[in-house]
Design an enzyme around this catalytic site. Structure first.
Site, PDB file in Angstrom:
ATOM      1  N   LYS A  23       0.863  -1.204   0.000  1.00 47.10           N
ATOM      2  CA  LYS A  23       0.000   0.000   0.000  1.00 47.10           C
ATOM      3  C   LYS A  23       0.894   1.248   0.000  1.00 47.10           C
ATOM      4  O   LYS A  23       0.678   2.170  -0.786  1.00 47.10           O
ATOM      5  CB  LYS A  23      -0.868   0.012   1.255  1.00 47.10           C
ATOM      6  CG  LYS A  23      -1.510   1.356   1.565  1.00 47.10           C
ATOM      7  CD  LYS A  23      -2.341   1.373   2.823  1.00 47.10           C
ATOM      8  CE  LYS A  23      -1.594   1.694   4.065  1.00 47.10           C
ATOM      9  NZ  LYS A  23      -1.326   3.128   4.298  1.00 47.10           N
ATOM     10  N   ASN A  24       1.916   1.247   0.859  1.00 46.86           N
ATOM     11  CA  ASN A  24       2.713   2.464   1.048  1.00 46.86           C
ATOM     12  C   ASN A  24       3.696   2.719  -0.084  1.00 46.86           C
ATOM     13  O   ASN A  24       4.314   3.775  -0.140  1.00 46.86           O
ATOM     14  CB  ASN A  24       3.419   2.428   2.405  1.00 46.86           C
ATOM     15  CG  ASN A  24       2.426   2.607   3.542  1.00 46.86           C
ATOM     16  OD1 ASN A  24       1.256   2.931   3.304  1.00 46.86           O
ATOM     17  ND2 ASN A  24       2.865   2.373   4.760  1.00 46.86           N
ATOM     18  N   CYS A 128      -4.342  12.823  13.232  1.00 44.01           N
ATOM     19  CA  CYS A 128      -5.123  11.572  13.117  1.00 44.01           C
ATOM     20  C   CYS A 128      -4.885  10.798  14.416  1.00 44.01           C
ATOM     21  O   CYS A 128      -4.201  11.251  15.314  1.00 44.01           O
ATOM     22  CB  CYS A 128      -4.680  10.764  11.902  1.00 44.01           C
ATOM     23  SG  CYS A 128      -3.043  10.066  12.067  1.00 44.01           S
ATOM     24  N   ARG A 133       0.228  14.982  12.135  1.00 42.85           N
ATOM     25  CA  ARG A 133       0.872  14.570  10.882  1.00 42.85           C
ATOM     26  C   ARG A 133       1.383  15.823  10.161  1.00 42.85           C
ATOM     27  O   ARG A 133       0.824  16.267   9.173  1.00 42.85           O
ATOM     28  CB  ARG A 133      -0.109  13.803   9.987  1.00 42.85           C
ATOM     29  CG  ARG A 133      -0.715  12.575  10.619  1.00 42.85           C
ATOM     30  CD  ARG A 133       0.276  11.510  11.024  1.00 42.85           C
ATOM     31  NE  ARG A 133       0.964  10.873   9.922  1.00 42.85           N
ATOM     32  CZ  ARG A 133       0.497   9.803   9.278  1.00 42.85           C
ATOM     33  NH1 ARG A 133      -0.680   9.339   9.595  1.00 42.85           N
ATOM     34  NH2 ARG A 133       1.174   9.241   8.290  1.00 42.85           N
ATOM     35  N   ASP A 136       5.740  20.024   7.529  1.00 41.33           N
ATOM     36  CA  ASP A 136       6.733  21.122   7.430  1.00 41.33           C
ATOM     37  C   ASP A 136       7.981  20.715   6.654  1.00 41.33           C
ATOM     38  O   ASP A 136       8.543  21.516   5.898  1.00 41.33           O
ATOM     39  CB  ASP A 136       7.113  21.599   8.835  1.00 41.33           C
ATOM     40  CG  ASP A 136       7.635  20.454   9.699  1.00 41.33           C
ATOM     41  OD1 ASP A 136       6.949  19.401   9.777  1.00 41.33           O
ATOM     42  OD2 ASP A 136       8.730  20.572  10.260  1.00 41.33           O
ATOM     43  N   LEU A 137       8.392  19.434   6.779  1.00 42.99           N
ATOM     44  CA  LEU A 137       9.619  19.000   6.069  1.00 42.99           C
ATOM     45  C   LEU A 137       9.367  18.920   4.561  1.00 42.99           C
ATOM     46  O   LEU A 137      10.234  19.270   3.753  1.00 42.99           O
ATOM     47  CB  LEU A 137      10.087  17.644   6.606  1.00 42.99           C
ATOM     48  CG  LEU A 137      10.429  17.608   8.100  1.00 42.99           C
ATOM     49  CD1 LEU A 137      10.789  16.190   8.530  1.00 42.99           C
ATOM     50  CD2 LEU A 137      11.553  18.580   8.451  1.00 42.99           C
ATOM     51  N   ASP A 320       4.879   0.800  11.965  1.00 43.48           N
ATOM     52  CA  ASP A 320       3.630   0.204  11.457  1.00 43.48           C
ATOM     53  C   ASP A 320       3.429  -1.228  11.915  1.00 43.48           C
ATOM     54  O   ASP A 320       2.364  -1.797  11.660  1.00 43.48           O
ATOM     55  CB  ASP A 320       3.596   0.262   9.917  1.00 43.48           C
ATOM     56  CG  ASP A 320       3.466   1.677   9.427  1.00 43.48           C
ATOM     57  OD1 ASP A 320       3.622   1.903   8.219  1.00 43.48           O
ATOM     58  OD2 ASP A 320       3.233   2.573  10.256  1.00 43.48           O
ATOM     59  N   ILE A 342       8.637   7.126  16.611  1.00 43.20           N
ATOM     60  CA  ILE A 342       8.183   7.830  15.398  1.00 43.20           C
ATOM     61  C   ILE A 342       6.872   8.580  15.649  1.00 43.20           C
ATOM     62  O   ILE A 342       6.754   9.762  15.359  1.00 43.20           O
ATOM     63  CB  ILE A 342       7.985   6.815  14.228  1.00 43.20           C
ATOM     64  CG1 ILE A 342       9.210   5.902  14.092  1.00 43.20           C
ATOM     65  CG2 ILE A 342       7.672   7.554  12.927  1.00 43.20           C
ATOM     66  CD1 ILE A 342      10.491   6.579  13.675  1.00 43.20           C
ATOM     67  N   ARG A 412      -8.594  -0.137   4.959  1.00 44.81           N
ATOM     68  CA  ARG A 412      -7.721   0.844   4.295  1.00 44.81           C
ATOM     69  C   ARG A 412      -6.423   0.209   3.840  1.00 44.81           C
ATOM     70  O   ARG A 412      -5.832   0.635   2.852  1.00 44.81           O
ATOM     71  CB  ARG A 412      -7.408   1.995   5.265  1.00 44.81           C
ATOM     72  CG  ARG A 412      -8.597   2.855   5.605  1.00 44.81           C
ATOM     73  CD  ARG A 412      -8.163   4.078   6.347  1.00 44.81           C
ATOM     74  NE  ARG A 412      -6.986   4.637   5.702  1.00 44.81           N
ATOM     75  CZ  ARG A 412      -6.155   5.478   6.310  1.00 44.81           C
ATOM     76  NH1 ARG A 412      -6.392   5.859   7.542  1.00 44.81           N
ATOM     77  NH2 ARG A 412      -5.113   5.957   5.692  1.00 44.81           N
TER      78      ARG A 412
END
Ligand code: EPZ
Length: 436
Positions: A23-24, A128, A133, A136-137, A320, A342, A412
């Site tokens: 997915k990612n 979320c 989330r 800025d980067l 994850d 993270i 999802r």
């Protein structure tokens, strides 16, 4: 009223599961198609609500997106057939709030739109359930290539006068590298003038997969997979054909499913090289993974050892898979410690696991897990994609029946998860939520 999973625990999983495409990796790669002329063919894109959202977003941005449904010899439709993406119009450059809130990864259209169309308007993702989330980067990196940004009613609006110019930049943040931020800036740099050097880049396999796609489209990229990526800008990119890498998080989830049920699973289309830290840690828990090419065989000693784990950027233990590992450690023979580096708030699964008889105590970004002999079925609530995967794992081994509410979260990111698990001995039914 949303759907629930009803899971009867207690069966040991045995058999073979096919791991889907990542997915990612699919989401940023689908967004990258915005930069190519012609019809790109993507193989192995999983059928998920997130990939469906990206299909809708690309359509809104002027693309013709088609999921081919080839038939087997027996005439049955193959569901996750190739996905074809072709840009037909470049007028629309807005990713609206209703799509971005359902899928934060919509932010990965920002770099491609700015690179190819010179302008983009994307709703700010907001927070979320796993925490804030920020982007800025992303914005800092793209601004270094010459993008002018301003915020207007919750949207970030970017414009480029002329062509972006390559630059050398540091892309890391307080919590380490940014995966989608690295991909956004890498995409933009692929069509910028001159050389771009990204220092502090993310090294995830999904970054590498996207770079490989861009190279097939004509980009000139080196160092992807290391913290320093060099991109020499080119004038244009052309459509290509690409197969998405296996989903390492889905694979890791099934490895832990075998472990928690003391079962034995064979995983096909499983790239264990992308899970080296997970396999290493699970070895000390007492879970054995053997590989034979893209097939992994998982077996477990009956006794699970407690461990200490801290989530890290790749190649460290992935955030994850934190919820899934935590569910497993609830049944270890002793006390374990899990620290989330993270997304420090990513512990909504803890309260739900404790409802099932687990003994987990949260201290800031650390959870202390006191192993218990067994878990009991209960009604629990899914809160985000990976937390719900952790609850499914706990329910597979809990005594009695568990109802997991709001399982739209799991749809999802896991393709046909109940069919895959039921085929190896689980008892999972999907239906309207009930008061049990
Ligand atoms: C990707 O999200 C994944 N999503 C996430 O998976 C995964 O958890 C995450 O990487 C970390 O591995 C997709 O690939 C679609 P980050 P991303 O930017 O890129 C901070 C799942 O369950 N940060 O690498 O959005 C951020 O707050 C999802 O499949 C900034 O401070 O994550 C976090 O602490 C959940 N500023 C850290 O960096 C920024 O501009 C890593 O985030 C961007 C990020």
């Amino acid at each position: 009223m949303s759907d629930s999973f009803f899971i009867r625990g207690g069966s040991r999983l045995k058999g073979t599961i096919e791991v889907s495409g990542s997915k990612n990796s699919s989401l940023p790669i689908m967004a990258s198609c915005l930069m190519a002329s012609g019809r790109t063919v993507l193989k192995g894109v999983p059928r998920l609500s997130d990939t469906d959202s990206m299909v809708q977003l690309l359509a809104q941005l002027g693309c013709d997106v088609k999921r081919l449904e080839p038939k087997t010899a027996a005439g049955n439709i193959i569901l996750n057939g190739p996905l074809e993406v072709e840009v037909m119009s470049e007028q629309q450059c807005w990713a609206p709030y209703d799509i971005v809130t359902t899928m934060r990864a919509s932010i990965c259209v920002l770099g491609p739109l700015l690179a190819k169309r010179g302008r983009a308007r994307v709703a700010m993702p907001g927070g979320c359930s796993i925490g804030d989330r920020p982007i800025d980067l992303h914005l800092r990196g793209l601004a270094k290539l010459g993008v002018q940004f301003h915020i207007e009613s919750g949207d970030v609006i970017g414009e480029v006068r002329g062509r972006m110019k390559g630059a050398r930049m540091y892309l890391g943040g307080a919590q380490g590298p940014t995966v989608l931020g690295t991909i956004n800036v890498m995409c933009a740099a692929a069509l910028a003038e001159g050389e771009t050097v990204l220092v502090g880049a993310a090294c995830e396999p999904e970054v590498v997969d996207c770079a490989e796609l861009l190279i097939k489209m004509g980009a000139r990229i080196r160092g992807h997979g290391t913290p320093e990526i060099r991109i020499d800008g080119v004038d244009k990119l052309a459509a290509c054909e690409h197969k998405i890498i296996p989903d390492r998080i889905e694979a890791g989830t099934f490895i832990i499913a075998a472990a928690i049920t003391n079962g034995e699973l064979e995983l096909r289309n499983c790239e264990l090289d992308h899970l080296i830290s997970v396999v290493d840690l699970l070895e000390s828990v007492g879970v054995h993974c053997e590989r034979d090419g893209l097939t992994a065989r998982v077996s477990t000693t009956r006794r699970l050892n407690p461990v200490e784990m801290t989530t890290q950027p790749y190649p460290g233990f992935p955030t994850d898979l934190q919820a899934q590992l935590l569910a497993l450690l609830c049944l270890a023979d002793g006390n374990s410690v899990v620290t989330e580096r993270i997304f420090p708030d990513r512990f909504l699964h803890v309260g739900e696991l404790n409802r099932m008889g687990a003994r987990v105590r949260k201290e800031g970004a650390t959870a202390i897990i006191q192993g218990v002999k067994d878990l009991q079925g209960a009604t629990v609530m899914a809160s985000d994609l990976r937390a719900s995967a952790g609850l499914v794992l706990a329910a597979l081994v809990a005594k009695g029946q568990t109802q997991i509410r709001r399982i739209y979260h799991i749809d999802r990111g896991y393709e046909k998860i109940e069919a895959k698990l039921n085929a190896v001995g689980a008892t999972i039914e999907r239906g309207p939520e009930k008061n049990m």
